[in-house]
Design a protein around this motif. Sequence first.
Motif, PDB file in Angstrom:
ATOM      1  N   LYS A   1      -1.325  -5.169   0.737  1.00 39.14           N
ATOM      2  CA  LYS A   1      -0.240  -4.661   1.591  1.00 39.14           C
ATOM      3  C   LYS A   1      -0.795  -3.969   2.835  1.00 39.14           C
TER       4      LYS A   1
ATOM      5  N   LYS B   1       4.366  -9.857   1.497  1.00 38.77           N
ATOM      6  CA  LYS B   1       5.207  -9.817   2.695  1.00 38.77           C
ATOM      7  C   LYS B   1       6.571  -9.226   2.355  1.00 38.77           C
ATOM      8  N   ALA B   2       7.166  -9.672   1.277  1.00 37.12           N
ATOM      9  CA  ALA B   2       8.482  -9.173   0.866  1.00 37.12           C
ATOM     10  C   ALA B   2       8.441  -7.675   0.556  1.00 37.12           C
ATOM     11  N   GLU B   3       7.383  -7.240  -0.145  1.00 38.02           N
ATOM     12  CA  GLU B   3       7.268  -5.818  -0.479  1.00 38.02           C
ATOM     13  C   GLU B   3       7.108  -4.962   0.776  1.00 38.02           C
TER      14      GLU B   3
ATOM     15  N   GLU C   1       8.048  -5.715   3.857  1.00 31.62           N
ATOM     16  CA  GLU C   1       9.307  -5.736   4.616  1.00 31.62           C
ATOM     17  C   GLU C   1      10.357  -4.847   3.958  1.00 31.62           C
ATOM     18  N   GLU C   2      10.368  -4.824   2.628  1.00 29.69           N
ATOM     19  CA  GLU C   2      11.297  -3.953   1.913  1.00 29.69           C
ATOM     20  C   GLU C   2      10.976  -2.482   2.192  1.00 29.69           C
ATOM     21  N   GLU C   3       9.666  -2.144   2.171  1.00 27.66           N
ATOM     22  CA  GLU C   3       9.264  -0.763   2.484  1.00 27.66           C
ATOM     23  C   GLU C   3       9.670  -0.393   3.905  1.00 27.66           C
ATOM     24  N   ARG C   4       9.439  -1.301   4.840  1.00 23.30           N
ATOM     25  CA  ARG C   4       9.813  -1.039   6.238  1.00 23.30           C
ATOM     26  C   ARG C   4      11.317  -0.871   6.378  1.00 23.30           C
ATOM     27  N   SER C   5      12.046  -1.733   5.692  1.00 21.66           N
ATOM     28  CA  SER C   5      13.507  -1.648   5.737  1.00 21.66           C
ATOM     29  C   SER C   5      13.974  -0.323   5.157  1.00 21.66           C
ATOM     30  N   HIS C   6      13.368   0.068   4.055  1.00 28.38           N
ATOM     31  CA  HIS C   6      13.713   1.349   3.426  1.00 28.38           C
ATOM     32  C   HIS C   6      13.394   2.504   4.374  1.00 28.38           C
ATOM     33  N   ASP C   7      12.223   2.452   5.002  1.00 32.00           N
ATOM     34  CA  ASP C   7      11.832   3.488   5.963  1.00 32.00           C
ATOM     35  C   ASP C   7      12.802   3.525   7.135  1.00 32.00           C
TER      36      ASP C   7
ATOM     37  N   ASN D   1      15.916   2.554   7.126  1.00 33.46           N
ATOM     38  CA  ASN D   1      17.190   3.096   6.660  1.00 33.46           C
ATOM     39  C   ASN D   1      17.141   4.615   6.542  1.00 33.46           C
TER      40      ASN D   1
END
Length: 181
Positions: A24, A48-50, A52-58, A60
């Motif tokens: 990551k 990549k999915a993990e 992007e999920e972390e970035r999306s969470h950040d 949000n």
Amino acid sequence: YNSEEWLEQISEIGSKKKRNELYKEIFKVLPEEIAKEKLPSEVFDVIKAEVEEERSHDDNLFNHSLDRKTEELEKELSEAKKKMDSISQRVETITIQKTSSIDRYKSKVAAIKAKKVSQQQKDVQLNELRRVHRTELNRLNKSLAKHSSQLESLNEESEMIVAQKEFVNSIQDANLEGSKG
């Protein structure tokens, strides 16, 4: 960091979880095309999915935080405006009182001057009237100055809140580089 060195270290790491964390980190620092070449194809999509999920969470969390700050600033601005309205009404009332006091003073002066008494008696009455009127005007002027000062302070506070709100909105509207705060 040198991603090649990281990739060499991966073979020494026994834990799959630790390997994925390192993958990551590599994915985060490299452009996606290069990361796709460097990372094993079987883990690339998962990594990549993990990320992007972390970035999306950040994102949000960041946006939620900015929304809360905007609400706080709007509330502060609303309260400041209410105070300003209240003080403005008080200033208006005092101004009316002052005008009324001046009018009463003028009519009393005219009444004293119209009296059929000695000039000495008129002077005594006029001096007493001036003293009382001056005291009342000083009281009203002090009150006006105090309220004007409060209005000026609240106006400055409101301008600062508006500037902060504009700054927060500009941050929220900005496209954050690399999707990072």
